[in-house]
Motif scaffolding. Structure first.
Motif, PDB file in Angstrom:
ATOM      1  N   ARG A 102      -8.324   3.378   0.132  1.00 34.28           N
ATOM      2  CA  ARG A 102      -7.431   4.529   0.076  1.00 34.28           C
ATOM      3  C   ARG A 102      -8.027   5.705   0.858  1.00 34.28           C
ATOM      4  NH1 ARG A 102      -2.291   3.231  -0.585  1.00 34.28           N
ATOM      5  NH2 ARG A 102      -1.793   2.362  -2.654  1.00 34.28           N
TER       6      ARG A 102
ATOM      7  N   TRP B   4       0.829  -1.213   0.000  1.00 33.54           N
ATOM      8  CA  TRP B   4       0.000   0.000   0.000  1.00 33.54           C
ATOM      9  C   TRP B   4       0.869   1.271   0.000  1.00 33.54           C
ATOM     10  CZ3 TRP B   4      -2.472  -4.286   0.290  1.00 33.54           C
ATOM     11  CH2 TRP B   4      -3.851  -4.369   0.191  1.00 33.54           C
TER      12      TRP B   4
ATOM     13  N   ASN C 191      -6.709  -5.305   3.986  1.00 33.54           N
ATOM     14  CA  ASN C 191      -7.415  -5.089   2.714  1.00 33.54           C
ATOM     15  C   ASN C 191      -8.715  -4.306   2.889  1.00 33.54           C
ATOM     16  OD1 ASN C 191      -5.754  -6.385   0.629  1.00 33.54           O
ATOM     17  ND2 ASN C 191      -6.208  -8.264   1.748  1.00 33.54           N
TER      18      ASN C 191
ATOM     19  N   ASP D  84      -6.639   3.201  -6.551  1.00 36.32           N
ATOM     20  CA  ASP D  84      -6.251   1.831  -6.897  1.00 36.32           C
ATOM     21  C   ASP D  84      -6.788   0.792  -5.919  1.00 36.32           C
ATOM     22  OD1 ASP D  84      -4.467   3.083  -5.042  1.00 36.32           O
ATOM     23  OD2 ASP D  84      -3.041   1.441  -5.323  1.00 36.32           O
ATOM     24  N   LYS D  85      -7.171   1.216  -4.703  1.00 37.54           N
ATOM     25  CA  LYS D  85      -7.689   0.291  -3.708  1.00 37.54           C
ATOM     26  C   LYS D  85      -8.884   0.928  -3.006  1.00 37.54           C
ATOM     27  CE  LYS D  85      -3.002  -1.548  -2.937  1.00 37.54           C
ATOM     28  NZ  LYS D  85      -3.164  -2.845  -3.581  1.00 37.54           N
TER      29      LYS D  85
END
Length: 360
Positions: A44, A20, A310, A40-41
């Protein structure tokens, strides 16, 4: 009033630092601001964990992971294409822990003496908590990265003390979450080697069949670092009453996790909102209550939050902003009728009982 010392038995710190690209030495507000425009995640700008927040919450000792999965061609989950690549990623994660040690931000605990010294440091009121390192015991979440059995001793020599055979999906040693089937022959070999090194088996992520096989085969200490109760959250990822009773018989400890879907199956990743479903930190106490009723005591439940595993605040209880809020459980548990001794067990003493079996 002084906050009690707290242990969290499952944090993917190095994964967040390396994959990350989070500088966990920085304040949480700064990390979130830095990620504000990244897409991207899903999490974030929503992280809950950093070293300053651990200190703020007196989470002075954690089980910290190495995590690197292998995937075969065509698999939908992410991972590395060879065991060698996966091993290399775990070594990058190890290097990050070593850098944190060099900065005196963290200290690895591998012996009983080291554990006692670290606990004494955190009880020393003359030193500010802000100046104390976070202790960590190293665990491998999923064994895919062990290229072969000989790599386990290499890992033990750099301080690895606990191993889970599997993670999500198919594994090189055992199938994991969302799968069915038995432990593979290589997994039984790994369990035998773990026994010889007096390592801990983390049963988290095993299939139902694999769970039974592992407990019937492995003779050493066992824990479930981040698991909730299937009767309340009925998915294969959580523990059945039979699983829980087997763990109690082994004097194991079950770390309650704060991922919303693990507390309430109404929650759907990337769709649901914790506030709309009113998923709060107290929901986890329902899971602890169930285990305590089966055990007849509070000796087998504790915290294994999996925060920032995650996910961030978008998938955490709505009344939790950072890992420092774990201290809120003192008030929540008192309101639910837990005694001061029960709270001490859940916050630290249960994990310490197991740690002392492993750390010679």
């Amino acid at each position: 009033m002084k906050k009690p010392f707290l242990i969290d038995a499952h944090l993917d710190l190095a994964m967040n630092a390396i994959e990350w690209n989070r500088d966990l030495t920085r304040p949480l507000s700064e990390i979130r601001l830095q990620e504000m425009h990244l897409k991207d995640k899903n999490d974030r700008g929503r992280g809950t964990v950093c070293l300053p927040e651990l200190r703020k919450g007196r989470v002075g000792l954690v089980i910290a992971t190495q995590l690197s999965r292998c995937t075969s061609f065509g698999m939908s989950i992410s991972g590395w294409n060879s065991p060698q690549q996966a091993w290399a990623m775990t070594q990058a994660q190890l290097a990050w822990y070593r850098e944190m040690e060099a900065l005196s931000e963290m200290v690895q605990i591998t012996t009983g003496i080291g554990l006692d010294n670290h606990l004494a440091l955190w009880e020393n009121a003359e030193i500010s908590d802000e100046d104390k390192p976070i202790g960590y015991i190293l665990s491998l979440e999923g064994a895919d990265s062990l290229v072969n059995i000989s790599y386990l001793e290499k890992a033990y020599n750099y301080g690895l003390r606990a191993v889970g055979l599997s993670h999500f999906g198919a594994g090189r040693y055992a199938p994991g979450t969302k799968m069915e089937g038995p432990i593979l022959p290589s997994g039984f070999e790994l369990l035998k080697e773990m026994d010889s090194l007096n390592m801990v088996l983390d049963v988290t992520h095993l299939t139902d069949e694999g769970f039974i096989q592992a407990l019937n085969t492995f003779k050493g200490p066992v824990w479930a670092s981040h698991h909730n109760v299937r009767k309340i959250a009925p998915t294969q990822r959580q523990l059945t009453d039979e699983n829980i009773k087997m763990l109690i018989e082994r004097d194991a400890v079950i770390g309650g996790m704060l991922d919303c879907w693990a507390m309430d199956t109404r929650f759907i990743d990337a769709v649901s909102d914790p506030w709309q479903l009113n998923i709060r930190m107290e929901n986890l106490v329902d899971h602890w209550d169930h285990i305590c009723q089966l055990a007849g005591n509070s000796l087998h439940v504790a915290i294994g939050s999996d925060l920032d595993g995650n996910f961030g605040t978008e998938q955490s209880p709505w009344d939790l902003d950072s890992i420092a809020d774990l201290q809120t459980y003192q008030q929540i548990l008192t309101k639910r009728g837990y005694t001061e001794q029960d709270i001490e067990n859940i916050f630290s003493k249960n994990w310490l009982r197991l740690f002392r079996k492993v750390l010679n």
